[in-house]
Design an enzyme around this catalytic site. Structure first.
Site, PDB file in Angstrom:
ATOM      1  CG  HIS A  30      -0.297  -0.253   2.518  1.00  0.00           C
ATOM      2  ND1 HIS A  30       0.590   0.638   3.093  1.00  0.00           N
ATOM      3  CD2 HIS A  30      -0.369  -1.297   3.393  1.00  0.00           C
ATOM      4  CE1 HIS A  30       1.006   0.182   4.250  1.00  0.00           C
ATOM      5  NE2 HIS A  30       0.451  -1.002   4.465  1.00  0.00           N
ATOM      6  CG  HIS A  33       4.285  -1.706   2.054  1.00  0.00           C
ATOM      7  ND1 HIS A  33       2.949  -2.041   2.072  1.00  0.00           N
ATOM      8  CD2 HIS A  33       4.866  -2.448   3.024  1.00  0.00           C
ATOM      9  CE1 HIS A  33       2.734  -2.956   3.004  1.00  0.00           C
ATOM     10  NE2 HIS A  33       3.875  -3.216   3.604  1.00  0.00           N
TER      11      HIS A  33
END
Length: 280
Positions: A30, A33
């Site tokens: 997501h 990250h």
């Protein structure tokens, strides 16, 4: 972006480089990250991500088999952010034999909070991170980037690197949040629409606990109990809502200086367990 499946292929791909910047993940990426990847990009001469769902850190009743795996979307996101090399070992590549040699972190840090409610969790985390470090950074050292959302994990890994004298710099990325304040997490995808709307109650509870702690003449466990009770009244099943010293995650006291504390929480909403924290 190169993809290495085996440790041998990984090391061959890394041979020309002197200072990798590494972001380990379990996939299902997501924006949090991706923010860590952007943070890592200028910190090394090659940017490396890993995707590996680590069985060792899941308890028998937890969601290893159902943990979301989104390989094609993950690769597309890593390619778009400029990742140079993805290490994506199969379980047989990283654990060709049963992993009987394991890292046991300092119990004073690792056996409370997450370690209390998920026994053995940090043994699994420490073991896989140390092994990934050996694979990716073992030749030259380098930089590894972790998010503050998993605050205790960050502390455990920092202590491991320090006490084992690993030639690795640990860089912490700030927690990425949705517009309503919920910390981004792969497990948010398990929430129903109604649960997703309710989930913001966890960061709000931490904000309220921090505010009350700052304002109280004699802050202590009573404030934490109030926060737990308030979350239970909303239908949550909290494991902990607590205030700790940032330096060692030991319980905070009224004598701790402002700006040295962190409020941490973990709670289950229906079947989904969420964690969060707030430095204050």
């Amino acid at each position: 972006m190169l993809i290495a499946r085996s440790i041998a292929d990984l090391r061959q791909a890394l041979a020309p480089y002197r200072h990798p910047a590494f972001v380990p993940t379990m996939g299902n990426l997501h924006d949090g990250h991706i923010a860590l990847m952007r943070l890592a990009k200028p910190l090394g001469d090659v940017t490396v991500a890993s995707i590996f769902v680590n069985r060792l850190q899941f308890l028998p009743h937890e969601d290893f088999d159902s943990y979301p795996r989104t390989w094609e979307a993950d690769c597309a996101q890593l390619q778009a952010v400029g990742c140079d090399l993805l290490f994506a070992p199969r379980e047989a590549d990283l654990y060709p034999q049963p992993q009987t040699v394991k890292l046991h972190p300092d119990p004073a840090l690792a056996d409370r909070l997450e370690g209390q409610f998920r026994p053995g969790f940090f043994v699994g985390v420490g073991t896989v991170v140390l092994k990934l470090f050996a694979c990716v950074l073992g030749k030259t050292g380098g930089t590894a980037v972790f998010g503050k959302k998993d605050y205790q994990q960050l502390m455990v890994i920092r202590q491991m690197v320090q006490q084992l004298a690993l030639p690795i710099e640990i860089v912490a990325g700030e927690t990425c949040r949705a517009a309503d304040g919920l910390a981004l997490s792969s497990r948010n995808g398990f929430l129903s629409l109604a649960e997703r709307q309710e989930a913001v109650a966890l960061p709000l509870a931490l904000q309220q606990l921090a505010r009350r702690w700052r304002e109280a003449r004699n802050p202590g466990p009573a404030l934490e109990q109030q926060a737990l009770d308030a979350l239970r009244a909303r239908g949550w099943q909290p494991d902990y809502l607590t205030v700790c010293r940032r330096a060692d995650l030991q319980p905070a006291t009224a004598q701790d200086a402002p700006g040295t504390l962190v409020a941490l929480g973990a709670a289950r909403l229906a079947t989904t367990r969420l964690i969060d924290n707030l430095e204050f």
